[in-house]
Scaffold this motif. Structure first.
Motif, PDB file in Angstrom:
ATOM      1  N   ARG A 154       1.151  -1.237   0.020  1.00  0.00           N
ATOM      2  CA  ARG A 154      -0.036  -0.204   0.109  1.00  0.00           C
ATOM      3  C   ARG A 154       1.249   1.607  -0.125  1.00  0.00           C
ATOM      4  O   ARG A 154       0.504   2.475  -0.753  1.00  0.00           O
ATOM      5  N   LYS A 155       2.207   1.682   0.604  1.00  0.00           N
ATOM      6  CA  LYS A 155       3.331   2.368   0.689  1.00  0.00           C
ATOM      7  C   LYS A 155       3.172   2.675  -0.608  1.00  0.00           C
ATOM      8  O   LYS A 155       3.465   3.541  -1.047  1.00  0.00           O
ATOM      9  N   LYS A 156       3.460   1.744  -1.331  1.00  0.00           N
ATOM     10  CA  LYS A 156       4.103   1.846  -2.737  1.00  0.00           C
ATOM     11  C   LYS A 156       3.383   2.344  -3.680  1.00  0.00           C
ATOM     12  O   LYS A 156       3.649   2.508  -4.577  1.00  0.00           O
ATOM     13  N   VAL A 157       1.895   1.778  -3.570  1.00  0.00           N
ATOM     14  CA  VAL A 157       0.763   2.594  -4.656  1.00  0.00           C
ATOM     15  C   VAL A 157       1.086   3.439  -3.966  1.00  0.00           C
ATOM     16  O   VAL A 157       1.054   4.651  -5.409  1.00  0.00           O
ATOM     17  N   TRP A 158       0.540   4.490  -3.034  1.00  0.00           N
ATOM     18  CA  TRP A 158       0.800   5.633  -2.742  1.00  0.00           C
ATOM     19  C   TRP A 158       1.552   6.471  -2.880  1.00  0.00           C
ATOM     20  O   TRP A 158       1.877   7.561  -4.171  1.00  0.00           O
ATOM     21  N   LEU A 159       3.091   5.923  -3.241  1.00  0.00           N
ATOM     22  CA  LEU A 159       4.393   6.804  -3.435  1.00  0.00           C
ATOM     23  C   LEU A 159       4.318   6.158  -5.247  1.00  0.00           C
ATOM     24  O   LEU A 159       4.748   8.160  -5.714  1.00  0.00           O
ATOM     25  N   GLU A 160       3.911   5.378  -6.206  1.00  0.00           N
ATOM     26  CA  GLU A 160       3.724   5.992  -7.268  1.00  0.00           C
ATOM     27  C   GLU A 160       2.311   6.336  -7.696  1.00  0.00           C
ATOM     28  O   GLU A 160       2.847   7.396  -8.702  1.00  0.00           O
ATOM     29  N   LYS A 161       1.587   6.825  -7.045  1.00  0.00           N
ATOM     30  CA  LYS A 161      -0.028   7.790  -7.272  1.00  0.00           C
ATOM     31  C   LYS A 161       0.669   8.799  -7.401  1.00  0.00           C
ATOM     32  O   LYS A 161       0.395   9.778  -7.921  1.00  0.00           O
ATOM     33  N   VAL A 162       1.166   9.413  -6.292  1.00  0.00           N
ATOM     34  CA  VAL A 162       1.389  10.750  -5.814  1.00  0.00           C
ATOM     35  C   VAL A 162       2.596  11.034  -6.155  1.00  0.00           C
ATOM     36  O   VAL A 162       2.644  12.629  -6.168  1.00  0.00           O
ATOM     37  N   TYR A 163       3.524  10.608  -6.292  1.00  0.00           N
ATOM     38  CA  TYR A 163       5.115  11.210  -6.698  1.00  0.00           C
ATOM     39  C   TYR A 163       5.376  10.986  -8.106  1.00  0.00           C
ATOM     40  O   TYR A 163       5.763  11.386  -8.673  1.00  0.00           O
ATOM     41  N   LEU A 164       5.142   9.290  -8.212  1.00  0.00           N
ATOM     42  CA  LEU A 164       6.302   9.195  -9.595  1.00  0.00           C
ATOM     43  C   LEU A 164       5.299   9.437 -10.990  1.00  0.00           C
ATOM     44  O   LEU A 164       5.836   9.705 -11.630  1.00  0.00           O
ATOM     45  N   ARG A 165       3.760   9.096 -10.641  1.00  0.00           N
ATOM     46  CA  ARG A 165       2.844   8.804 -11.796  1.00  0.00           C
ATOM     47  C   ARG A 165       2.847  10.223 -11.489  1.00  0.00           C
ATOM     48  O   ARG A 165       2.711  11.115 -13.696  1.00  0.00           O
ATOM     49  N   ASP A 166       2.639  11.091 -10.858  1.00  0.00           N
ATOM     50  CA  ASP A 166       2.555  12.521 -11.332  1.00  0.00           C
ATOM     51  C   ASP A 166       3.665  13.384 -11.460  1.00  0.00           C
ATOM     52  O   ASP A 166       3.895  15.219 -11.364  1.00  0.00           O
ATOM     53  N   LYS A 167       4.764  12.856 -10.766  1.00  0.00           N
ATOM     54  CA  LYS A 167       6.638  13.356 -10.743  1.00  0.00           C
ATOM     55  C   LYS A 167       6.124  14.899 -10.352  1.00  0.00           C
ATOM     56  O   LYS A 167       7.304  15.561 -10.912  1.00  0.00           O
ATOM     57  N   ASN A 168       6.503  14.437  -9.290  1.00  0.00           N
ATOM     58  CA  ASN A 168       6.163  15.480  -8.121  1.00  0.00           C
ATOM     59  C   ASN A 168       7.462  15.217  -7.405  1.00  0.00           C
ATOM     60  O   ASN A 168       8.519  14.163  -7.730  1.00  0.00           O
ATOM     61  N   VAL A 169       7.321  16.276  -7.257  1.00  0.00           N
ATOM     62  CA  VAL A 169       9.466  16.368  -5.701  1.00  0.00           C
ATOM     63  C   VAL A 169       9.205  15.745  -4.950  1.00  0.00           C
ATOM     64  O   VAL A 169       7.811  15.654  -4.319  1.00  0.00           O
ATOM     65  N   PHE A 170       9.727  15.134  -4.528  1.00  0.00           N
ATOM     66  CA  PHE A 170       9.649  14.833  -2.937  1.00  0.00           C
ATOM     67  C   PHE A 170      10.439  15.305  -2.178  1.00  0.00           C
ATOM     68  O   PHE A 170      11.787  14.976  -2.158  1.00  0.00           O
ATOM     69  N   PRO A 171      10.828  15.294  -0.823  1.00  0.00           N
ATOM     70  CA  PRO A 171      11.384  15.582  -0.055  1.00  0.00           C
ATOM     71  C   PRO A 171      12.260  14.269   0.766  1.00  0.00           C
ATOM     72  O   PRO A 171      12.354  14.194   1.429  1.00  0.00           O
ATOM     73  N   TYR A 172      13.378  14.973   0.181  1.00  0.00           N
ATOM     74  CA  TYR A 172      13.895  12.899   0.708  1.00  0.00           C
ATOM     75  C   TYR A 172      14.736  13.589   1.674  1.00  0.00           C
ATOM     76  O   TYR A 172      14.734  12.366   3.109  1.00  0.00           O
ATOM     77  N   GLN A 173      14.562  14.973   2.495  1.00  0.00           N
ATOM     78  CA  GLN A 173      15.424  15.070   3.433  1.00  0.00           C
ATOM     79  C   GLN A 173      15.735  16.731   3.830  1.00  0.00           C
ATOM     80  O   GLN A 173      14.943  17.176   2.855  1.00  0.00           O
ATOM     81  N   CYS A 174      15.705  17.534   5.447  1.00  0.00           N
ATOM     82  CA  CYS A 174      15.639  18.081   4.975  1.00  0.00           C
ATOM     83  C   CYS A 174      16.879  18.867   4.284  1.00  0.00           C
ATOM     84  O   CYS A 174      17.512  18.286   3.994  1.00  0.00           O
ATOM     85  N   TYR A 175      16.289  19.965   3.770  1.00  0.00           N
ATOM     86  CA  TYR A 175      17.481  20.986   2.594  1.00  0.00           C
ATOM     87  C   TYR A 175      17.054  19.831   1.266  1.00  0.00           C
ATOM     88  O   TYR A 175      17.544  20.542   0.311  1.00  0.00           O
ATOM     89  N   TYR A 176      17.059  18.457   1.440  1.00  0.00           N
ATOM     90  CA  TYR A 176      17.095  17.679  -0.348  1.00  0.00           C
ATOM     91  C   TYR A 176      16.010  17.197  -0.735  1.00  0.00           C
ATOM     92  O   TYR A 176      15.434  16.282  -0.483  1.00  0.00           O
ATOM     93  N   THR A 177      15.897  18.527  -2.093  1.00  0.00           N
ATOM     94  CA  THR A 177      14.329  17.462  -2.232  1.00  0.00           C
ATOM     95  C   THR A 177      14.630  17.888  -3.656  1.00  0.00           C
ATOM     96  O   THR A 177      15.828  17.658  -4.446  1.00  0.00           O
ATOM     97  N   PHE A 178      14.008  15.990  -4.635  1.00  0.00           N
ATOM     98  CA  PHE A 178      14.560  15.611  -5.718  1.00  0.00           C
ATOM     99  C   PHE A 178      13.373  15.163  -6.445  1.00  0.00           C
ATOM    100  O   PHE A 178      12.476  15.112  -5.731  1.00  0.00           O
ATOM    101  N   PRO A 179      13.167  15.383  -7.962  1.00  0.00           N
ATOM    102  CA  PRO A 179      12.353  14.694  -8.836  1.00  0.00           C
ATOM    103  C   PRO A 179      12.339  13.121  -8.081  1.00  0.00           C
ATOM    104  O   PRO A 179      13.055  12.862  -7.854  1.00  0.00           O
ATOM    105  N   ALA A 180      11.014  12.915  -8.008  1.00  0.00           N
ATOM    106  CA  ALA A 180      10.539  11.850  -7.817  1.00  0.00           C
ATOM    107  C   ALA A 180      11.478  10.323  -9.037  1.00  0.00           C
ATOM    108  O   ALA A 180      10.604  10.868  -9.949  1.00  0.00           O
ATOM    109  N   SER A 181      11.557   9.568  -8.383  1.00  0.00           N
ATOM    110  CA  SER A 181      12.506   8.350  -9.177  1.00  0.00           C
ATOM    111  C   SER A 181      12.323   7.131  -7.747  1.00  0.00           C
ATOM    112  O   SER A 181      12.206   7.538  -7.304  1.00  0.00           O
TER     113      SER A 181
END
Length: 283
Positions: A154-181
């Motif tokens: 279910r976690k992976k479904v959310w990541l695919e739906k919200v970040y990967l499919r929509d090509k959103n940036v993801f806040p990987y760490q504080c100060y470090y946001t990246f395009p999702a992959s």
């Protein structure tokens, strides 16, 4: 003028300490050894044997190279040395095996650094506040907390739906946001992150522990309706208190808010919005 560029090692700390950067309490002095080793690299541009400019990169998830730690000696300003150095650093980072993204993150008001990044061919993409608060109960709606997601799938479904499919940036760490992959979402990472979904299962918030001197509950919520989502802040508040209890140390909430959406926060919100960061990337 004799100029050379070379990698810096932990032995070069005295050369960095001798630079006149004009930065009081520079955090790099505390972490120089870390930034000059492992997945981090530092390079120095020397003029007649003196360290005139310094910069480097860090590798994240084996794919992303984040440029940074740019420091210049004020005695050598006006010679485009920072641009020359960071051109070299960008090239070095792009040649690291597996790297598919090169970028940088700098504060909005840091115009000298922004000019250098633009001169070396990077383009600004996302501008966001590093919104920090100790207590977010003022945003609560007195509603039930959201349901924790126990299923790994279910976690992976959310990541695919919200970040990967929509090509959103993801806040990987504080100060470090990246395009999702997929590279950002390794199984080990997903296991460490906690997901909560609302009762209609159309929203999710991801929370994770990070430490940058201070301990943070770093939250990822990509929708702009954060001020009106019932139960969201009750959930975040509960998660922050749980983390603080486990750590036994003071813990804050860190929320990356796009600059244009910060006005959607209530007038008396608890967040400090002093720090605005601009994400750059090579196109």
């Amino acid at each position: 003028m004799n100029k050379t560029i070379r990698p810096l090692t932990t032995d070069d700390y005295p050369l960095f300490e001798a630079m006149d950067t004009g930065i009081d309490g520079d955090y790099i002095k505390l972490y120089f050894n870390r930034f000059a080793s492992g997945a981090n690299k530092l390079y120095g541009l020397f003029v007649d044997g003196k360290l005139a400019s310094m910069g480097g990169y860090s590798i994240f998830a084996g794919r992303y190279a984040m440029l940074g730690r740019l420091r210049s000696d004020r005695r050598f300003q006006g010679k485009s040395l920072a641009t020359e150095l960071m051109t070299h650093v960008r090239q070095e980072a792009s040649e690291v095996e597996g790297i598919q993204w090169v970028g940088a993150n700098t504060e909005e008001h840091n115009q000298p650094a922004r000019r250098v990044l633009e001169k070396i061919g990077l383009t600004s993409t996302v501008i966001q506040h590093a919104a920090i608060a100790k207590d977010v109960t003022a945003l609560e709606h007195r509603r039930k907390v959201w349901q924790e997601v126990d299923s790994f799938e279910r976690k992976k479904v959310w990541l695919e739906k919200v970040y990967l499919r929509d090509k959103n940036v993801f806040p990987y760490q504080c100060y470090y946001t990246f395009p999702a992959s997929e590279a950002l979402f390794e199984n080990e990472q997903i296991d460490r992150w906690t997901f909560y979904e609302n009762h209609t299962q159309n929203r999710v918030v991801i929370v994770k522990h990070d430490q940058k001197r201070t301990h943070y509950l770093h939250m990822a919520y990509p929708w702009s309706d954060f001020a009106e989502q019932e139960g969201l802040w009750e959930t975040v508040s509960m998660a922050r208190e749980d983390l603080e209890d486990r750590l036994g140390e003071e813990t804050y909430v860190w929320f990356d808010v796009p600059k244009e959406e910060a006005t959607m926060l209530p007038e008396h919100h608890p967040f400090q919005l002093n720090s605005i960061w601009v994400l750059y990337e090579a196109k």
